[in-house]
Design a protein around this motif. Structure first.
Motif, mmCIF file in Angstrom:
data_model
loop_
_atom_site.group_PDB
_atom_site.id
_atom_site.type_symbol
_atom_site.label_atom_id
_atom_site.label_comp_id
_atom_site.label_asym_id
_atom_site.label_seq_id
_atom_site.Cartn_x
_atom_site.Cartn_y
_atom_site.Cartn_z
ATOM 1 N N PHE A 249 32.982 72.123 59.514
ATOM 2 C CA PHE A 249 34.065 72.870 60.176
ATOM 3 C C PHE A 249 35.419 72.382 59.659
ATOM 4 C CE2 PHE A 249 37.309 72.668 63.517
ATOM 5 C CZ PHE A 249 37.495 74.014 63.782
ATOM 6 N N VAL A 250 35.606 71.049 59.641
ATOM 7 C CA VAL A 250 36.909 70.497 59.238
ATOM 8 C C VAL A 250 37.215 70.862 57.784
ATOM 9 C CG1 VAL A 250 38.227 68.371 58.879
ATOM 10 C CG2 VAL A 250 36.815 68.630 60.915
ATOM 11 N N ASP A 251 36.231 70.702 56.885
ATOM 12 C CA ASP A 251 36.491 71.027 55.471
ATOM 13 C C ASP A 251 36.844 72.508 55.315
ATOM 14 O OD1 ASP A 251 36.058 68.443 54.834
ATOM 15 O OD2 ASP A 251 33.979 68.710 54.185
ATOM 16 N N THR A 252 36.170 73.363 56.086
ATOM 17 C CA THR A 252 36.433 74.808 55.955
ATOM 18 C C THR A 252 37.829 75.164 56.457
ATOM 19 O OG1 THR A 252 34.115 75.072 56.541
ATOM 20 C CG2 THR A 252 35.379 77.081 56.362
ATOM 21 N N VAL A 253 38.217 74.614 57.622
ATOM 22 C CA VAL A 253 39.544 75.002 58.142
ATOM 23 C C VAL A 253 40.668 74.406 57.290
ATOM 24 C CG1 VAL A 253 38.869 75.491 60.531
ATOM 25 C CG2 VAL A 253 39.569 73.174 59.950
ATOM 26 N N LEU A 254 40.417 73.226 56.698
ATOM 27 C CA LEU A 254 41.436 72.636 55.796
ATOM 28 C C LEU A 254 41.627 73.543 54.580
ATOM 29 C CD1 LEU A 254 40.941 68.775 55.344
ATOM 30 C CD2 LEU A 254 43.066 70.003 55.734
ATOM 31 N N ASP A 255 40.510 73.910 53.997
ATOM 32 C CA ASP A 255 40.534 74.741 52.790
ATOM 33 C C ASP A 255 41.201 76.098 53.081
ATOM 34 O OD1 ASP A 255 39.761 75.127 50.134
ATOM 35 O OD2 ASP A 255 38.160 76.497 50.836
ATOM 36 N N SER A 256 40.793 76.728 54.198
ATOM 37 C CA SER A 256 41.345 78.059 54.518
ATOM 38 C C SER A 256 42.815 77.967 54.897
ATOM 39 C CB SER A 256 40.604 78.700 55.680
ATOM 40 O OG SER A 256 39.276 78.830 55.371
ATOM 41 N N SER A 257 43.216 76.873 55.547
ATOM 42 C CA SER A 257 44.626 76.720 55.919
ATOM 43 C C SER A 257 45.496 76.685 54.663
ATOM 44 C CB SER A 257 44.848 75.407 56.673
ATOM 45 O OG SER A 257 44.444 75.526 57.984
ATOM 46 N N ILE A 258 44.993 75.977 53.628
ATOM 47 C CA ILE A 258 45.788 75.870 52.391
ATOM 48 C C ILE A 258 45.872 77.249 51.730
ATOM 49 C CG2 ILE A 258 45.849 74.847 50.060
ATOM 50 C CD1 ILE A 258 44.311 72.419 51.433
ATOM 51 N N LYS A 259 44.709 77.920 51.658
ATOM 52 C CA LYS A 259 44.682 79.221 50.965
ATOM 53 C C LYS A 259 45.498 80.284 51.701
ATOM 54 C CE LYS A 259 40.200 78.842 48.730
ATOM 55 N NZ LYS A 259 38.839 78.810 49.207
ATOM 56 N N ASN A 260 45.487 80.228 53.045
ATOM 57 C CA ASN A 260 46.071 81.348 53.811
ATOM 58 C C ASN A 260 47.324 80.974 54.592
ATOM 59 O OD1 ASN A 260 43.821 83.036 53.133
ATOM 60 N ND2 ASN A 260 42.635 81.809 54.567
ATOM 61 N N ILE B 180 45.550 79.392 59.855
ATOM 62 C CA ILE B 180 44.364 80.174 60.219
ATOM 63 C C ILE B 180 44.346 80.480 61.730
ATOM 64 C CG2 ILE B 180 42.811 79.312 58.414
ATOM 65 C CD1 ILE B 180 41.629 77.560 60.862
ATOM 66 N N VAL B 181 43.568 81.541 62.069
ATOM 67 C CA VAL B 181 43.232 81.802 63.476
ATOM 68 C C VAL B 181 41.871 81.125 63.671
ATOM 69 C CG1 VAL B 181 42.724 83.594 65.173
ATOM 70 C CG2 VAL B 181 44.420 84.023 63.371
ATOM 71 N N PRO B 182 41.777 80.071 64.475
ATOM 72 C CA PRO B 182 40.543 79.261 64.467
ATOM 73 C C PRO B 182 39.294 79.872 65.120
ATOM 74 C CG PRO B 182 42.392 77.986 65.337
ATOM 75 C CD PRO B 182 42.822 79.424 65.277
ATOM 76 N N PHE B 183 39.429 80.983 65.889
ATOM 77 C CA PHE B 183 38.288 81.449 66.700
ATOM 78 C C PHE B 183 36.974 81.623 65.910
ATOM 79 C CE2 PHE B 183 41.690 83.588 69.461
ATOM 80 C CZ PHE B 183 41.786 82.486 70.293
ATOM 81 N N ASP B 184 37.025 82.375 64.790
ATOM 82 C CA ASP B 184 35.784 82.656 64.065
ATOM 83 C C ASP B 184 35.135 81.379 63.538
ATOM 84 O OD1 ASP B 184 36.017 85.280 64.561
ATOM 85 O OD2 ASP B 184 36.775 85.842 62.563
ATOM 86 N N TYR B 185 35.976 80.450 63.078
ATOM 87 C CA TYR B 185 35.448 79.182 62.543
ATOM 88 C C TYR B 185 34.782 78.385 63.662
ATOM 89 C CZ TYR B 185 38.698 80.340 58.779
ATOM 90 O OH TYR B 185 39.363 80.968 57.773
ATOM 91 N N LEU B 186 35.382 78.427 64.854
ATOM 92 C CA LEU B 186 34.807 77.681 65.980
ATOM 93 C C LEU B 186 33.495 78.304 66.444
ATOM 94 C CD1 LEU B 186 38.081 76.920 67.974
ATOM 95 C CD2 LEU B 186 36.580 75.236 66.886
ATOM 96 N N ASP B 187 33.457 79.641 66.482
ATOM 97 C CA ASP B 187 32.197 80.314 66.859
ATOM 98 C C ASP B 187 31.088 79.948 65.876
ATOM 99 O OD1 ASP B 187 33.221 81.564 69.030
ATOM 100 O OD2 ASP B 187 33.358 83.562 68.155
ATOM 101 N N PHE B 188 31.461 79.915 64.577
ATOM 102 C CA PHE B 188 30.473 79.602 63.538
ATOM 103 C C PHE B 188 29.944 78.184 63.757
ATOM 104 C CE2 PHE B 188 29.376 78.697 58.966
ATOM 105 C CZ PHE B 188 28.383 79.652 58.864
ATOM 106 N N TYR B 189 30.853 77.265 64.045
ATOM 107 C CA TYR B 189 30.459 75.869 64.321
ATOM 108 C C TYR B 189 29.536 75.812 65.549
ATOM 109 C CZ TYR B 189 30.730 71.336 66.570
ATOM 110 O OH TYR B 189 30.389 70.170 67.216
ATOM 111 N N ALA B 190 29.986 76.446 66.652
ATOM 112 C CA ALA B 190 29.244 76.302 67.918
ATOM 113 C C ALA B 190 27.888 77.011 67.837
ATOM 114 C CB ALA B 190 30.081 76.860 69.069
ATOM 115 N N LEU B 191 27.855 78.195 67.205
ATOM 116 C CA LEU B 191 26.573 78.912 67.134
ATOM 117 C C LEU B 191 25.603 78.186 66.205
ATOM 118 C CD1 LEU B 191 25.281 81.584 68.280
ATOM 119 C CD2 LEU B 191 25.565 82.479 66.000
#
Ligand code: HEM
Length: 521
Positions: free
Chosen positions: A177-188, A191-202
């Motif tokens: 989760f952390v690596d993905t949100v770091l990477d997406s934050s730099i690219k975009n 980020i809006v974290p909801f989808d990443y959190l759902d992916f982590y929790a599910l």
């Protein structure tokens, strides 16, 4: 769910029916409306001399009661009514009576001490009927049915001894989760974290339940599970169960085929995917909950198994996403708290060369205080799990009549000024003297509770230990590596909530995760 929108939705439903059926439904509606009005009037309870009447807020209208006065943040509205009228209130929503409690000791007395009378669930038509296949599973089952067996199974499957076996996997998911949100934050640029959190929790809960993780959010099975979770919330919403409040609506729903759509959703969408996931899990390598369940001598039918596993998966996603969303927003607002928490994590890493495990949490008293304070400060749910009484119950001289629905106003309870000094301020230090796990506090006396978001007594959340590990591992994984900052769009809204189903989500927000230059991992 915005209750004003509910009304406009039902009007939209009415206007979409063909003219012949419409005329019929209007006549039937008028009859049922009259019936609803008469039954609401007749249901007014007579109190004995020693009994106090429970205060009712003004803002009640004929037939609909308080339904249209709640605004789009009902728990906050009800909390202001409590400030005016005291810790117990009676609310009327159509033909349904609710009691709301906003004071910890009173809630504890009713929901824990009087638990044998107050542990029934309020069962909205969809959730109590179709979703739970008439009271199977756990969340919407009544305590006098097969709930006892399902509860024993859930407590065993979600016990610390079982859940601790999945610690490595949970940490791995947090790290992804952390690596993905770091990477997406730099690219975009944020980020809006909801989808990443759902992916982590599910992924975490399917990994534990079925030994299965999804590689991408585009995976069709992942998408189906997400859409089932969202549809359950939608079908379970007040809008789709409005007939419980206003019987008149059942006629409209009959013509719209709402009940058959719900039945079809469960039979053709929810059940098949869960049956398949359960079958596959038995054949999968490694540990998973389905195999543990099969290996123990629990006597659950196939339907009971589907209902229970579906409860565990669905209860285990939104709650975690919402709590972590609030953690992220709150940290963004309090950079000094982030720095102190990161320094504590760094000290541990310097000594041990790795991230702390949940069992080593006492070495991070400040971090655990921050996590507790986040859950107190912004409760993830407006009312927890609504309960009901099936017989008259007396509480401190108040009569709660049979059939009443009971809700705990979590915002009011977690902000009770007698329980928490300066309750509207974010003060992690308030918990520095209470380092016990949230689960231990949940099982202890009311005075030693940290917050009240995991419920009460016989129906308290069986997923509390798993939740704590997920929240702990994600929180420390984020702060060991990142700093959370606002984007150019400004600070995320920390005050307003979007109430959806049983959750109080933050309003949609954007933040940036930046890599800490001094990170030790
Ligand atoms: C931060 C996360 C969570 C919070 C705040 C939370 C909160 C709650 C609350 C308030 C209730 C109702 C309690 C009552 O009626 O007194 C509940 C029930 C329940 N929770 Fe959780 N929950 C969380 C995570 C989880 C997880 C991860 C799972 C499972 C994987 C889970 C499974 C359940 C189940 C099965 C019930 C129904 C228990 C019953 O009715 O007997 N929860 N939870």
């Amino acid at each position: 769910m915005n209750l004003n929108a509910i009304y406009s939705n039902s009007v939209t439903l009415l206007t979409s029916i063909e003219p012949q059926k419409k005329r019929l439904s209007i006549i039937a509606a008028a009859t049922a409306l009259l019936y609803a009005y008469i039954s609401t009037k007749n249901s007014t309870k007579k109190y004995s001399k020693n009994q106090k009447e429970i205060p009712k807020p003004r803002f009640s209208y004929p037939i609909v009661g308080h339904l249209l006065s709640l605004g789009d943040e009902p728990d906050r509205t009800i909390a202001t009514w409590h400030n005016e009228l005291g810790p117990i209130l009676q609310l009327q929503f159509g033909v349904l009576s609710w009691i709301s409690i906003s004071e910890p000791k009173l809630a504890h007395k009713l929901l824990t001490s009087l638990g044998s009378k107050s542990s029934f669930r309020y069962q909205p038509s969809f959730l109590g009927g179709h979703y739970s296949m008439n009271g199977k599973g756990l969340v919407f089952a009544q305590p006098d049915g097969s709930w006892k067996d399902s509860r024993a199974v859930a407590l065993s499957l979600l016990s610390p001894k079982e859940i601790d076996k999945y610690t490595d996997m949970i940490y791995k998911e947090s790290s992804i989760f952390v690596d993905t949100v770091l990477d997406s934050s730099i690219k975009n640029d944020g980020i809006v974290p909801f989808d990443y959190l759902d992916f982590y929790a599910l992924n975490t809960v399917t990994n534990i339940t079925f030994g299965k993780r999804f590689q991408s959010q585009q995976n069709p099975e992942y998408r189906t599970l997400c859409s089932i979770a969202k549809d359950v919330v939608l079908f379970g919403s007040v809008t789709n169960n409005l007939q419980d409040y206003l019987p008149v609506v059942s006629i409209v729903q009959y013509f719209c085929g709402t009940q058959s759509k719900m039945k079809k959703f469960i039979e053709t969408k929810r059940n098949p995917i869960f049956q398949k996931l359960i079958e596959d899990a038995s054949e999968t390598e490694g540990i998973n909950m389905v195999k543990t369940l099969d290996g123990k001598s629990f006597d659950l039918s196939d339907e009971e198994k589907v209902a229970l596993i579906s409860d565990i998966v669905i209860a285990g996603v939104d709650n975690i996403s919402v709590v972590l969303s609030w953690n992220i927003i709150i940290m963004c607002h309090y950079p000094e708290v982030q720095k102190t928490a990161s320094a504590e994590i760094d000290s541990f890493i310097r000594l041990n060369g790795r991230l702390p495990l949940f069992k080593e949490r006492l070495q991070l008293p400040y971090c655990i205080s921050v996590m507790k304070e986040c859950m107190r400060y912004r409760p993830n749910s407006p009312f927890g799990g609504p309960r009901a009484v099936r017989e008259d119950v007396e509480l401190d001289g108040y009569l709660i009549p049979k059939g009443t629905i009971i809700v705990a106003n979590l915002y009011g309870i977690n902000h009770d000024p007698e329980f928490y000094h300066n309750p509207d301020m974010f003060i992690p230090e308030r918990f520095m003297g209470n380092p016990s796990t949230m689960q231990a506090a949940l099982n202890g006396s009311v005075e030693n509770r940290d917050h009240f978001s995991f419920g009460w007594g016989r129906r308290k959340c069986p997923g509390a230990h798993l939740s704590e590990i997920e929240i702990f591992s994600t929180f420390i994984s984020i702060l060991a590596k990142c700093f959370i900052v606002p984007t150019d769009e400004g600070m995320p809204d920390i005050d307003r909530v979007a109430q959806v189903g049983f959750s109080n989500w933050p309003r949609k927000f954007k933040v940036k995760f930046t890599k800490r230059p001094d990170s030790l991992i």
